[in-house]
Design a protein around this motif. Structure first.
Motif: not given
Length: 389
Positions: A232-233, A238-239, A247-250, A281-284
């Motif tokens: 994700v990074h 950004q955290r 993004a993490f969930c994806c 970035l807008k829609q992971p």
């Protein structure tokens, strides 16, 4: 008459063993001819195992269902223990349909001892504040929960999850979806993983959402979670941001190879590197769409709607909308309204595709219905894949 006598003599010869047919039959076994003319359908069928018949008679399972459930129950030869288990479940509010679902997943529950095994598990949950309805819902949804409902295993977990979940109902939903919340080590896996998520600036509410909505996240290895966060990074998120969470969930649902393949695919569709990463970035969640979906939707937006890829990258949410149920019928109707002169100027697809169905109907269908009475039917038909004009 001659024919009758000939046939009679042949029959007598056959019975006496003097006919030519007799050379095909072993003379030492006079029953062999009878067996030759006995069909397999007349053979007695093997006896149905006790447990299979029991499951059919007591719960109404079909023969295939009963046979499947009986695989680990062949040693049961008496109805006494299964009867006590079924009676216990029924007394605790489980319907026969609930019990069937439990047996399909965890048939060995019929081997459990009611007094020493099942009752204590239910008492633990009641002592922790769960209602009978919640207990029934949990065990029916995830029958393997019964394997872990001991006092020392459950109590510290429930107390810990209370930090992130608002109610017992939420805890039931979370455990129903992910047995790892009961099966994984609380001290060695669950607590370290949640501590790491807090380091990633996930709020308690976000962690609670993960527990309820995402399967097999909290029970992963810590190295696995760190690998996902690293990916994700690398996308520049950004955290602490909402996009970081999405993004993490994806990425919890798709592998690194799949992410790389989707990025390569989007590049092949013509997106520049900056457009590509802007869209992600807008829609992971774009990376979770199928290759077919991505290709067909982008192709429609560019060739049919006339969008520039730069426009799509600025409004990537439209790629995730249903092509057949939303984008195509709404675009079709909007073009028709424009051609009929009901609109003064063209409206960008993001403006009318991203709004709710109710708002779209109010703003673009019902508001023009007086001037174009057939418009609702046209839109309804288009949504079903039929185009009237």
């Amino acid at each position: 008459m001659i024919l009758v006598r000939k046939n009679s003599s042949l029959l007598l010869g056959f019975l006496a063993g003097t006919s030519k047919i007799s050379i095909l039959l072993p003379p030492s076994n006079p029953l062999t001819p009878l067996r030759l003319f006995t069909s397999k359908a007349d053979d007695p069928s093997p006896k149905t195992p006790f447990i299979v018949k029991y499951l059919i008679d007591s719960l109404g399972l079909s023969s295939p269902e009963a046979d499947k459930c009986s695989k680990s129950l062949a040693h049961i030869k008496s109805p006494s223990n299964p009867d006590s288990v079924l009676e216990f479940f029924r007394k605790n509010g489980f319907t026969d349909a609930d019990i069937k679902r439990i047996l399909h997943s965890n048939s060995r529950v019929l081997c459990a001892k009611v007094d020493s095994t099942l009752k204590p598990k239910f008492e633990v949950m009641r002592d922790l504040g769960f209602s009978d309805t919640q207990i029934t819902k949990l065990i029916t949804a995830n029958p393997f929960a019964l394997n872990y409902l001991s006092y020392c295993n459950v109590r510290p977990r429930i107390e810990f999850f209370n930090t992130f979940l608002d109610s017992k109902d939420d805890i039931v939903i979370a455990i129903s979806k992910d047995i790892c919340l009961l099966a994984s080590s609380l001290e060695k896996t669950i607590k370290p993983n949640i501590a790491f998520l807090r380091e990633c600036q996930f709020s308690n509410e976000r962690i609670g959402s993960l527990l309820i909505n995402e399967r097999r996240v909290i029970g992963r290895t810590l190295d696995s979670l760190k690998s996902i966060v690293k990916r994700v990074h690398e996308l520049g998120m950004q955290r602490g941001s909402g996009m970081f969470y999405h993004a993490f969930c994806c990425f919890c649902k798709i592998s690194a190879n799949t992410v790389d393949a989707k990025i390569k695919l989007l590049s092949s569709l013509g997106f520049s590197k900056s457009e590509l990463f802007s869209a992600i970035l807008k829609q992971p969640l774009l990376l979770g769409l199928s290759a077919k979906n991505l290709c067909e939707t982008v192709d429609f937006l560019v060739k049919e709607v006339g969008c520039e890829l730069s426009y799509v990258s600025r409004h990537p949410s439209i790629i995730g909308l249903s092509l057949t149920k939303r984008l195509i019928p709404r675009h079709y109707v909007m073009q028709l309204i424009l051609e009929k002169g009901l609109l003064k100027k063209k409206i960008n697809i993001h403006q009318f595709a991203s709004i709710s169905e109710r708002k779209f109907l109010e703003k673009f269908i019902f508001s023009f219905q007086q001037r174009m009475p057939e418009l609702p039917d046209v839109y309804l038909s288009a949504s079903a894949g039929k185009f009237l004009y």
